[in-house]
Design an enzyme around this catalytic site. Structure first.
Site, PDB file in Angstrom:
ATOM      1  N   LYS A  26       0.829  -1.206   0.000  1.00 27.36           N
ATOM      2  CA  LYS A  26       0.000   0.000   0.000  1.00 27.36           C
ATOM      3  C   LYS A  26       0.862   1.255   0.000  1.00 27.36           C
ATOM      4  CE  LYS A  26      -3.975  -0.224   2.176  1.00 27.36           C
ATOM      5  NZ  LYS A  26      -3.759  -1.405   2.970  1.00 27.36           N
ATOM      6  N   ARG A  96      -3.844   2.711   8.390  1.00 27.12           N
ATOM      7  CA  ARG A  96      -4.103   1.470   7.648  1.00 27.12           C
ATOM      8  C   ARG A  96      -2.854   0.605   7.574  1.00 27.12           C
ATOM      9  NH1 ARG A  96      -6.712   3.056   2.010  1.00 27.12           N
ATOM     10  NH2 ARG A  96      -7.809   1.077   2.235  1.00 27.12           N
ATOM     11  N   GLY A 105      -8.032  -7.512   3.975  1.00 22.95           N
ATOM     12  CA  GLY A 105      -8.892  -7.582   5.151  1.00 22.95           C
ATOM     13  C   GLY A 105      -8.324  -8.325   6.333  1.00 22.95           C
ATOM     14  N   MET A 107      -5.638  -7.561   8.204  1.00 19.67           N
ATOM     15  CA  MET A 107      -5.119  -6.706   9.274  1.00 19.67           C
ATOM     16  C   MET A 107      -6.033  -5.491   9.416  1.00 19.67           C
ATOM     17  SD  MET A 107      -1.018  -7.101   8.759  1.00 19.67           S
ATOM     18  CE  MET A 107      -1.090  -6.751   7.007  1.00 19.67           C
ATOM     19  N   ARG A 340      -2.795  -1.765  -6.252  1.00 14.94           N
ATOM     20  CA  ARG A 340      -2.001  -2.974  -6.059  1.00 14.94           C
ATOM     21  C   ARG A 340      -2.351  -3.949  -7.174  1.00 14.94           C
ATOM     22  NH1 ARG A 340      -5.265  -5.103  -0.648  1.00 14.94           N
ATOM     23  NH2 ARG A 340      -7.292  -5.281  -1.652  1.00 14.94           N
ATOM     24  N   HIS A 456     -15.366  -8.291   0.777  1.00 13.04           N
ATOM     25  CA  HIS A 456     -14.358  -9.176   1.370  1.00 13.04           C
ATOM     26  C   HIS A 456     -14.547 -10.622   0.909  1.00 13.04           C
ATOM     27  CE1 HIS A 456     -13.015 -11.963   4.581  1.00 13.04           C
ATOM     28  NE2 HIS A 456     -11.947 -11.198   4.570  1.00 13.04           N
ATOM     29  N   ARG A 562       0.448 -48.458 -10.240  1.00 17.99           N
ATOM     30  CA  ARG A 562       0.446 -49.285  -9.029  1.00 17.99           C
ATOM     31  C   ARG A 562      -0.358 -50.549  -9.314  1.00 17.99           C
ATOM     32  NH1 ARG A 562      -1.273 -44.076  -7.813  1.00 17.99           N
ATOM     33  NH2 ARG A 562       0.058 -42.797  -6.475  1.00 17.99           N
ATOM     34  N   ARG A 618       4.996 -50.514 -11.483  1.00 16.03           N
ATOM     35  CA  ARG A 618       5.585 -50.965 -10.214  1.00 16.03           C
ATOM     36  C   ARG A 618       5.021 -52.327  -9.859  1.00 16.03           C
ATOM     37  NH1 ARG A 618       4.354 -47.572  -4.885  1.00 16.03           N
ATOM     38  NH2 ARG A 618       2.372 -48.710  -5.018  1.00 16.03           N
ATOM     39  N   GLU A 745      13.047 -45.379  -2.058  1.00 13.59           N
ATOM     40  CA  GLU A 745      12.150 -45.069  -0.944  1.00 13.59           C
ATOM     41  C   GLU A 745      12.842 -45.153   0.406  1.00 13.59           C
ATOM     42  OE1 GLU A 745       8.227 -47.328  -1.825  1.00 13.59           O
ATOM     43  OE2 GLU A 745       9.824 -48.359  -2.912  1.00 13.59           O
ATOM     44  N   SER A 764      13.325 -43.960  -9.580  1.00 15.42           N
ATOM     45  CA  SER A 764      12.161 -43.086  -9.375  1.00 15.42           C
ATOM     46  C   SER A 764      11.993 -42.898  -7.871  1.00 15.42           C
ATOM     47  CB  SER A 764      10.900 -43.710  -9.975  1.00 15.42           C
ATOM     48  OG  SER A 764       9.796 -42.855  -9.785  1.00 15.42           O
ATOM     49  N   GLY A 766      10.266 -42.458  -4.661  1.00 17.01           N
ATOM     50  CA  GLY A 766       8.956 -42.599  -4.023  1.00 17.01           C
ATOM     51  C   GLY A 766       8.961 -41.729  -2.775  1.00 17.01           C
ATOM     52  N   THR A 767       8.678 -40.444  -2.956  1.00 17.09           N
ATOM     53  CA  THR A 767       8.918 -39.495  -1.871  1.00 17.09           C
ATOM     54  C   THR A 767       7.930 -39.623  -0.715  1.00 17.09           C
ATOM     55  OG1 THR A 767       7.738 -37.861  -3.226  1.00 17.09           O
ATOM     56  CG2 THR A 767      10.155 -37.762  -3.206  1.00 17.09           C
ATOM     57  N   ASN A 768       6.802 -40.291  -0.925  1.00 17.22           N
ATOM     58  CA  ASN A 768       5.901 -40.512   0.211  1.00 17.22           C
ATOM     59  C   ASN A 768       6.587 -41.398   1.251  1.00 17.22           C
ATOM     60  OD1 ASN A 768       3.983 -39.060  -1.226  1.00 17.22           O
ATOM     61  ND2 ASN A 768       3.007 -40.882  -2.061  1.00 17.22           N
ATOM     62  N   ASP A 769       7.068 -42.565   0.798  1.00 18.33           N
ATOM     63  CA  ASP A 769       7.759 -43.469   1.726  1.00 18.33           C
ATOM     64  C   ASP A 769       9.132 -42.945   2.123  1.00 18.33           C
ATOM     65  OD1 ASP A 769       5.748 -45.249   2.064  1.00 18.33           O
ATOM     66  OD2 ASP A 769       6.531 -46.787   0.720  1.00 18.33           O
ATOM     67  N   CYS A 831       7.830 -40.052  -8.298  1.00 18.32           N
ATOM     68  CA  CYS A 831       6.468 -40.518  -8.533  1.00 18.32           C
ATOM     69  C   CYS A 831       5.574 -40.396  -7.300  1.00 18.32           C
ATOM     70  CB  CYS A 831       6.461 -41.953  -9.050  1.00 18.32           C
ATOM     71  SG  CYS A 831       7.225 -43.134  -7.925  1.00 18.32           S
ATOM     72  N   TYR A 851      12.169 -36.267 -15.020  1.00 18.11           N
ATOM     73  CA  TYR A 851      10.716 -36.127 -15.084  1.00 18.11           C
ATOM     74  C   TYR A 851      10.121 -36.132 -13.679  1.00 18.11           C
ATOM     75  CZ  TYR A 851      10.283 -41.175 -14.146  1.00 18.11           C
ATOM     76  OH  TYR A 851      10.349 -42.418 -13.573  1.00 18.11           O
TER      77      TYR A 851
END
Length: 882
Positions: A26, A96, A105, A107, A340, A456, A562, A618, A745, A764, A766-769, A831, A851
């Protein structure tokens, strides 16, 4: 001494648009507009550094700040020809907030600071308008009482409503002077009753406590929630803008409005906004009154409208983006109070960016960087089926497009509670306030009875990508009774409605939805993204439908199929259970022989759909107990269908039971102990491939062995796969080009990646595990405490949603360096679901992956994020969208 105050006004301007970090958005905008010669009331900005120092000093002003405020205030007095606190010629100011990132809105703002029982008389005499002066005074008392002294806003609103009803008056501006004076007294009594304190009458005390309130609002609940949702650092702080008041509530030649240089919903190049005559700014933004479209100003004040549109065009050309403008007209004189970069829907963001490239205002790289990749999800939202029979019970303004179906709730707190129970909810309010941010975030859609297209609710909903209908006069909301009535229909809490954000219709019950069609602007943007990125984007899919959807969204192959997901239907689950219950290898092979044609059929369909693109399959990963039932009723049913005793099934469940199955007998460990399982799957893959090749259909299978920790595991499974594949190809007299790789993994696999890379064609992640094993967290159980970690700032984000670059990312870097060091041609991908999260995609680009792979509907998001990563990697100066 550090400079904490930057002035702007007639003959003096100390800031500019490039100083957002110091002056906030602002403050930087006010300074820049002043530089451009646009009519802006004089004022000054207290820097974000002052805010940070305020908290570091135990909520005391840093040395020199207050003295700077008083000095700057004198400059404003001189510019206006008025004096702050003078009973005859009073200067009033607004106080303000203004962070560097737009937080609409979230703050606090206090208007009309400087009014008291003496200065209001001077204001009335000077303006020759008592009604205006006391209307401004009652607004100030309510706003100050709420924001600075902590009295609930609803208490003042209830009193105002009571007075209007007694006098049979529809609008605030119609209240007689005598009643406004009594209302001011009533408001002051409310403050004393609620706080035990009186409203400060000394204007300098008002100013100081208002500044304190704005600083403190940086850590207010709604600001903290908004920052968490939008990943805005708390270390930024907020600036405070003190600006001479100009008044839109001085009669029919005055007013206030909000405008956008282009349509923030569709992105069309047309002036868009709303205007309220005889009103102050909060009336429009808060949705207290429903305003008129901006074009109405063309008829009532044609000169002002012409001046405003010229300024809008000038500012857009200067900033090279669609802008949001706040303005006030005081007795026919136009003033700009804010500019803005405007919040917009994803549809508008894409359309505006593409149009501005065509208009030669920005380059392709800037158009790509201006997009929020996650915002593209809005474009994939379903809409109400136009052929469906619907019962429309009300209609309002279509403030944010799409469709939303959910159960009605009437408070933000209830919305959050219901959402925790996995219920889809529609938040219904008379009008939303910044305190509702948490409920708005979890709601499927938002419905308000009051407010306009720039209220708002509308602005925040568009920023969140939420369907929203506002200004719906047919609705009567009973918050206490938790119901609303529309056209003689009463809808109670928990009942289902559908919102059509494209038409503004409120529909009773659940309505059929249709999938969206993607615009030509979207296709153009994606074409630019594909021509820019180097990272390939694949999809996670194990059904023909998912593969088809992903191809439509531009997937360049399947990065994770899977195979276990193919076993849970009909005859398949029966066959897999027979295999699990088998006591000998021969019995297992007999059961697997039933699964073979089913698996082959699946692979044929997926290979056909992918038209020769790579398909990474897999092999079986989860532990076998996941395929068996566990309740007594399910066990009895299965026992009858399989001709075995319940005791036999219970014994097998007990035999397969593991204390920590995530680290147990799963992945390649199953293949080592039961090689016939993997042999069947590989046979199905290559029989499908050979049969399609015979029909001249090109296939590119990639066999992925899961949960490898040691190269010897991989080598054993690789030999099994190669032997089985060779047998099938000899039998079919076909030569299939294929590769065999592994999923990374486990931390150990990453640490010995150089050894595994000598055997594997691809890795590849396996970022979850991998996240589970690096953190030592169970994803299924961590939900009980992870929210507390995030709320308390221990974790910046959920590591299962956003890659932990410091820990998990470090393991990935080691793996990439070791793997590519041993095998320069090693293909690398990801993956896990992180593959569709924008910052994670950028990280994957930075560490050199080939990839990413994600769910079908995240493919466009990943394509755009990959393009942004490529541009930022070249050091492009433009900022990526927040």
């Amino acid at each position: 001494m550090k400079k904490y105050i930057y002035s702007f006004g007639r003959g003096r301007v100390e800031g500019n648009a490039g100083m957002k970090a110091l002056l906030g958005g602002k403050g930087a905008g006010l300074a820049e507009m002043t530089r451009l010669g646009i009519p802006v009331p004089p004022g000054f900005t207290i820097t974000t550094e002052a805010c940070i120092a305020f908290f570091e000093c135990g909520k005391r002003y840093p040395d020199g700040m207050w003295e700077g405020v008083l000095s700057a205030l004198k400059r404003v007095e001189k510019a206006k020809g008025e004096k702050f606190g003078d009973p005859d010629n009073p200067l009033l100011v607004s106080v303000r907030s203004g962070a560097r990132a737009s937080m609409p809105g979230m703050m606090d703002t206090i208007l009309n600071v400087g009014l008291n029982d003496q200065t209001v008389v001077g204001l009335a005499k000077k303006s020759k308008n008592e009604q205006f002066a006391y209307d401004a005074y009652r607004r100030f008392v309510a706003m100050f009482g709420n924001i600075v002294m902590g009295v609930k806003r609803e208490v003042f609103e209830e009193k105002l409503t009571e007075v209007k009803q007694t006098l049979h008056v529809a609008h605030d501006t119609d209240l007689p002077v005598a009643d406004l004076i009594e209302l001011v007294k009533a408001y002051k009594d409310i403050i004393r009753k609620w706080t035990g304190k009186s409203l400060p009458s000394n204007p300098l005390d008002q100013l100081k406590t208002a500044i304190d309130a704005v600083f403190n609002s940086w850590f207010g609940a709604r600001a903290v929630t908004y920052r968490r949702l939008n990943q805005i650092p708390e270390t930024w702080g907020t600036a405070v803008n003190i600006v001479a008041m100009v008044f839109g509530n001085m009669g029919e030649t005055s007013g206030t409005g909000v405008a956008f240089t282009r349509d923030p919903i569709s992105g069309k190049r047309q002036f868009f906004g709303e205007f309220l005559s005889n009103a102050q700014g909060e009336d429009v933004v808060a949705g207290i009154r429903t305003p008129s479209p901006i074009v109405a100003l063309k008829n009532t004040m044609p000169d002002v409208y012409c001046h405003l549109t010229a300024i809008a065009e000038n500012l857009e050309r200067h900033y090279r983006d669609m802008l949001d403008l706040e303005f006030t007209v005081e007795k026919g004189q136009l003033y700009l109070l804010q500019t803005r970069v405007g919040k917009r829907t994803a549809t508008a963001a894409v359309q505006i960016a593409v149009d501005m490239v065509k208009e030669k205002r920005i380059r392709v790289e800037e158009a790509l960087l201006r997009q929020d990749p996650l915002g593209l999800d809005q474009l994939l939202h379903p809409t109400v089926d136009t052929k469906a029979k619907v019962h429309v019970i009300a209609k309002g303004l279509p403030a944010s497009p799409g469709a939303a179906i959910g159960r009605v709730v009437f408070t933000a707190e209830d919305a959050e509670r219901w959402a925790q129970r996995k219920e889809r909810v529609i938040l219904v309010r008379s009008e939303t306030s910044p305190e509702d941010i948490g409920g708005m975030h979890v709601a499927e859609g938002i419905l308000t009875t009051r407010g306009g297209m720039t209220s708002h609710a509308a602005v925040v909903a568009r920023g969140m990508g939420k369907c929203c209908v506002v200004g719906c006069p047919d609705l009567v909301v009973d918050t206490v009774g938790k119901s609303f009535t529309a056209r003689a229909v009463t809808v109670k809490e928990g009942e289902v409605i559908t919102l059509n954000g494209s038409t503004g219709e409120v529909i009773l019950g659940e309505v059929a939805l249709v999938q969206p069609t993607l615009s030509s602007a979207f296709k153009t943007l994606m074409k630019w993204a594909d021509g820019t990125r180097t990272l390939k984007v694949r999809t996670n899919a194990e059904t023909i439908h998912d593969a088809h959807v992903a191809r439509g969204f531009g997937a360049e192959g399947i990065g994770l199929c899977r195979t276990e997901h193919m076993f849970f239907n009909g005859d398949r689950i029966q066959a897999i259970r027979e295999m699990i219950l088998a006591d000998t290898t021969e019995q297992r092979q007999l059961a697997l022989s039933k699964l073979l044609p089913m698996q082959k059929e699946d692979f044929i369909g997926i290979f056909k759909e992918m038209h020769g693109l790579p398909v990474t399959i897999r092999l079986l990963d989860p532990p076998l107990h996941e395929f068996l039932p566990h309740t007594d009723e399910e066990l009895a049913s299965l026992a009858r269908s399989m001709g075995v005793s319940v005791g036999c099934l219970r014994a097998k469940n007990q035999e397969l039971h593991e204390l920590n199955p995530m680290l147990g007998h799963r992945g390649c460990r199953l293949g080592v102990v039961y090689p016939e399982i993997y042999a069947m799957q590989v046979r199905a893959i290559f029989e499908a491939a050979c049969e399609l090749m015979a029909s001249r259909v090109r296939v590119t299978p990639e066999v992925m062995i899961p949960l490898v920790a040691d190269v010897r595991e991989f080598s054993a499974m690789k030999t099994l796969c190669e032997t089985t594949a060779s047998e099938v190809m000899v039998r079919y007299k076909k030569k299939v080009s294929y590769t065999i790789g592994t999923m990374i993994e486990l931390p150990r696999a990453a640490l010995v990646a150089d050894k595994i890379a000598k055997e594997a064609a691809f890795f590849s992640f396996g970022t979850n595990d991998l996240t589970q094993t690096v953190f030592g967290l169970s994803r299924d159980d961590a939900g009980r405490f992870l929210p507390a970690y995030i709320e308390n700032g221990i974790f910046p984000q959920d590591p299962f949603a956003v890659i932990d670059q410091e820990g998990v990312g470090a393991i990935m870097r080691i793996c990439v360096e070791k793997g590519r060091g041993a095998s320069p041609t090693l293909k690398l991908g990801i993956c896990g679901e992180h593959g569709g999260e924008p910052t994670s995609v950028i990280f994957c680009h930075q560490i050199g992956l080939d990839y990413v792979s994600c769910s079908p509907y995240r493919v466009p998001i990943a394509r755009l994020a990959a393009a942004q990563a490529a541009i930022m990697g070249k050091g492009h100066p433009a900022e990526r969208a927040a």
